[in-house]
Design a protein around this motif. Structure first.
Motif, PDB file in Angstrom:
ATOM      1  N   SER A   1      15.439  -4.912  -2.582  1.00  0.00           N
ATOM      2  CA  SER A   1      14.899  -4.337  -1.362  1.00  0.00           C
ATOM      3  C   SER A   1      15.714  -3.525  -0.300  1.00  0.00           C
ATOM      4  O   SER A   1      15.366  -2.185   0.475  1.00  0.00           O
ATOM      5  N   LEU A   2      17.022  -3.393  -0.142  1.00  0.00           N
ATOM      6  CA  LEU A   2      17.624  -3.369   0.794  1.00  0.00           C
ATOM      7  C   LEU A   2      18.109  -1.139  -0.136  1.00  0.00           C
ATOM      8  O   LEU A   2      18.715  -0.499   1.435  1.00  0.00           O
ATOM      9  N   ARG A   3      18.297  -1.436  -1.718  1.00  0.00           N
ATOM     10  CA  ARG A   3      18.437  -0.092  -1.722  1.00  0.00           C
ATOM     11  C   ARG A   3      17.449   0.520  -2.371  1.00  0.00           C
ATOM     12  O   ARG A   3      17.826   2.124  -2.826  1.00  0.00           O
ATOM     13  N   ASN A   4      16.226  -0.046  -2.084  1.00  0.00           N
ATOM     14  CA  ASN A   4      14.914   0.782  -2.814  1.00  0.00           C
ATOM     15  C   ASN A   4      14.356   1.941  -1.150  1.00  0.00           C
ATOM     16  O   ASN A   4      13.169   0.500  -1.410  1.00  0.00           O
ATOM     17  N   GLN A   5      13.879   2.861  -1.211  1.00  0.00           N
ATOM     18  CA  GLN A   5      13.636   3.312   0.040  1.00  0.00           C
ATOM     19  C   GLN A   5      11.943   3.419  -0.331  1.00  0.00           C
ATOM     20  O   GLN A   5      11.488   3.057   0.592  1.00  0.00           O
ATOM     21  N   GLU A   6      11.276   3.795  -2.221  1.00  0.00           N
ATOM     22  CA  GLU A   6      10.203   3.507  -1.883  1.00  0.00           C
ATOM     23  C   GLU A   6       9.905   1.978  -1.537  1.00  0.00           C
ATOM     24  O   GLU A   6       8.176   1.592  -1.133  1.00  0.00           O
ATOM     25  N   LEU A   7      10.053   1.183  -1.678  1.00  0.00           N
ATOM     26  CA  LEU A   7       9.571  -0.246  -1.579  1.00  0.00           C
ATOM     27  C   LEU A   7      10.256  -0.795   0.531  1.00  0.00           C
ATOM     28  O   LEU A   7       9.148  -1.671   0.759  1.00  0.00           O
ATOM     29  N   LYS A   8      10.832  -0.249   0.692  1.00  0.00           N
ATOM     30  CA  LYS A   8      11.042  -0.438   2.029  1.00  0.00           C
ATOM     31  C   LYS A   8      10.314   0.669   2.824  1.00  0.00           C
ATOM     32  O   LYS A   8       9.549  -0.369   3.675  1.00  0.00           O
ATOM     33  N   ALA A   9       9.432   1.637   1.710  1.00  0.00           N
ATOM     34  CA  ALA A   9       8.627   2.311   3.091  1.00  0.00           C
ATOM     35  C   ALA A   9       7.649   1.354   2.729  1.00  0.00           C
ATOM     36  O   ALA A   9       6.701   1.674   4.253  1.00  0.00           O
ATOM     37  N   ALA A  10       7.013   0.696   1.585  1.00  0.00           N
ATOM     38  CA  ALA A  10       5.801   0.692   2.065  1.00  0.00           C
ATOM     39  C   ALA A  10       5.925  -0.886   2.161  1.00  0.00           C
ATOM     40  O   ALA A  10       4.725  -2.061   2.470  1.00  0.00           O
ATOM     41  N   LEU A  11       6.862  -1.449   2.106  1.00  0.00           N
ATOM     42  CA  LEU A  11       6.519  -2.908   3.028  1.00  0.00           C
ATOM     43  C   LEU A  11       6.499  -2.407   4.457  1.00  0.00           C
ATOM     44  O   LEU A  11       5.964  -3.533   5.295  1.00  0.00           O
ATOM     45  N   SER A  12       7.088  -2.002   5.469  1.00  0.00           N
ATOM     46  CA  SER A  12       7.180  -1.202   6.418  1.00  0.00           C
ATOM     47  C   SER A  12       5.885  -0.945   6.682  1.00  0.00           C
ATOM     48  O   SER A  12       5.390  -1.065   8.289  1.00  0.00           O
ATOM     49  N   LYS A  13       4.803  -0.259   5.923  1.00  0.00           N
ATOM     50  CA  LYS A  13       3.932   0.751   5.978  1.00  0.00           C
ATOM     51  C   LYS A  13       3.073  -1.559   6.144  1.00  0.00           C
ATOM     52  O   LYS A  13       2.103  -1.984   7.032  1.00  0.00           O
ATOM     53  N   LEU A  14       3.019  -2.401   5.461  1.00  0.00           N
ATOM     54  CA  LEU A  14       2.623  -3.276   5.387  1.00  0.00           C
ATOM     55  C   LEU A  14       2.456  -4.705   5.853  1.00  0.00           C
ATOM     56  O   LEU A  14       1.888  -4.896   6.654  1.00  0.00           O
ATOM     57  N   ILE A  15       3.902  -4.141   6.842  1.00  0.00           N
ATOM     58  CA  ILE A  15       4.433  -5.007   8.146  1.00  0.00           C
ATOM     59  C   ILE A  15       5.457  -4.558   8.574  1.00  0.00           C
ATOM     60  O   ILE A  15       6.526  -4.224   8.728  1.00  0.00           O
ATOM     61  N   PRO A  16       4.501  -3.751   9.772  1.00  0.00           N
ATOM     62  CA  PRO A  16       5.055  -2.806  10.635  1.00  0.00           C
ATOM     63  C   PRO A  16       6.447  -3.611  11.158  1.00  0.00           C
ATOM     64  O   PRO A  16       6.267  -4.811  11.677  1.00  0.00           O
ATOM     65  N   GLY A  17       6.984  -2.305  11.415  1.00  0.00           N
ATOM     66  CA  GLY A  17       8.676  -2.796  12.194  1.00  0.00           C
ATOM     67  C   GLY A  17       9.434  -3.497  11.455  1.00  0.00           C
ATOM     68  O   GLY A  17      10.905  -3.953  12.522  1.00  0.00           O
ATOM     69  N   CYS A  18       9.606  -4.265   9.840  1.00  0.00           N
ATOM     70  CA  CYS A  18       9.712  -4.588   9.439  1.00  0.00           C
ATOM     71  C   CYS A  18      11.571  -4.175   9.043  1.00  0.00           C
ATOM     72  O   CYS A  18      12.218  -4.955   8.976  1.00  0.00           O
ATOM     73  N   PHE A  19      11.483  -2.575   8.736  1.00  0.00           N
ATOM     74  CA  PHE A  19      12.837  -2.098   8.316  1.00  0.00           C
ATOM     75  C   PHE A  19      12.336  -1.184   9.167  1.00  0.00           C
ATOM     76  O   PHE A  19      11.182  -0.648   9.263  1.00  0.00           O
TER      77      PHE A  19
END
Length: 310
Positions: free
Chosen positions: A289-307
């Motif tokens: 998760s730290l180096r994967n921008q696509e995964l971080k972007a998807a996580l931020s959509k799933l949980i707003p504000g987590c990244f």
């Protein structure tokens, strides 16, 4: 002398004999276990939820998260329960099942990491053929093969190990039912029956290791030929998390099983087993998760504000 037919339970190695340290061990393992559950569950949910991540790389990452969840759930909860209740027991059936599922999940993870290195090789070295060589059906077959090979490997080890007469007592010098420690309980003459299974296992490990090394040699050669610095950075960004996970998995596993007997001691064996069996499932989601921008972007959509956007 005890034998396998008379053994009804095994005694696992406690982390400490004092009650305070046992409770500390419970709290530490609980924190690590919850972190592994949260991290891997988030990766599984995010990849399944976001259709942009329905690609071979993330499909294999989802399988890796499932294997990590299973592996840490095989060993840690029982150890936590023993520490909390101040006991050491595990039933004979429970030990066999723990032995089988741990080898199954760890073997399948190693085969899957080999498959993931091939995925990165195709993506970087043969990008024009990526969709052709790694279609959805091919990916399903490759993932299924990793799980099936892990199950077969575990079945062979479990059947052969627990068919040996155990004449060295029932005390396992580890916090879970681990291969080397169970073999130490067998009679010295019967141990030779396990050699052919060990040879097969070591051969598979070596073949997978060679395939991973060859894949990354080709990957690095291809990346270094990319003219733009941005292109090289993007290629490395997709490979480094997988390479970090592979390095952690192989280095700790190899040290645990191939270290010289002169370096062996109960405390060292216990510490090494924690590093290779407990730590990777907890830190793998963090590495990805730290180096994967696509995964971080998807996580931020799933949980707003987590990244926060970088």
């Amino acid at each position: 002398m005890a034998n396998s037919s008379s053994i009804t339970h095994f005694l696992l190695l406690p982390f400490s004999g004092t009650r305070q340290l046992q409770l500390l061990h419970f709290c530490l393992f609980l924190a690590i276990y919850l972190a592994a559950l949260l991290g891997n569950s988030l990766i599984i949910t995010t990849i399944a939820w976001d259709h942009h991540l329905h690609t071979p790389m993330y499909f294999f990452l989802l399988n890796l998260a499932l294997l990590d969840l299973g592996a840490i759930s095989t060993t840690v909860p029982k150890s936590m329960d023993n520490s909390l209740r101040d006991i050491r027991d595990i039933s004979y059936t429970g030990c066999v099942l723990q032995f089988f599922f741990f080898i199954f999940l760890m073997s399948a993870e190693y085969f899957l990491l080999t498959t993931m290195s091939y995925d990165r090789y195709i993506a970087i070295c043969r990008p024009l053929h990526y969709e052709t060589l790694l279609g959805s059906r091919v990916c399903l077959h490759m993932a299924a093969a990793a799980w099936a090979c892990g199950a077969l490997n575990a079945l062979l080890y479990t059947a052969n190990t627990f068919s040996l007469p155990l004449c060295q007592g029932n005390t396992v010098a580890q916090f879970f039912c681990e291969v080397p420690q169970i073999l130490k309980l067998s009679c010295s003459t019967s141990y030779l029956r396990e050699i052919w299974v060990i040879v097969i296992g070591v051969s598979l490990v070596f073949v997978c290791f060679v395939l991973i090394v060859v894949s990354y040699v080709q990957i690095f050669r291809a990346v270094l030929r990319i003219p733009s610095q941005q292109g090289r950075h993007k290629a490395f960004a997709t490979c480094l998390p997988h390479l970090a996970v592979v390095s952690l998995f192989i280095s700790t596993g190899f040290f645990a099983y191939l270290k010289p007997s002169s370096f062996s001691s109960p405390s060292l064996d216990l510490g090494v087993s924690v590093v290779y069996s407990v730590v990777p499932p907890a830190v793998n989601p963090l590495i990805y998760s730290l180096r994967n921008q696509e995964l971080k972007a998807a996580l931020s959509k799933l949980i707003p504000g987590c990244f926060q956007k970088q």
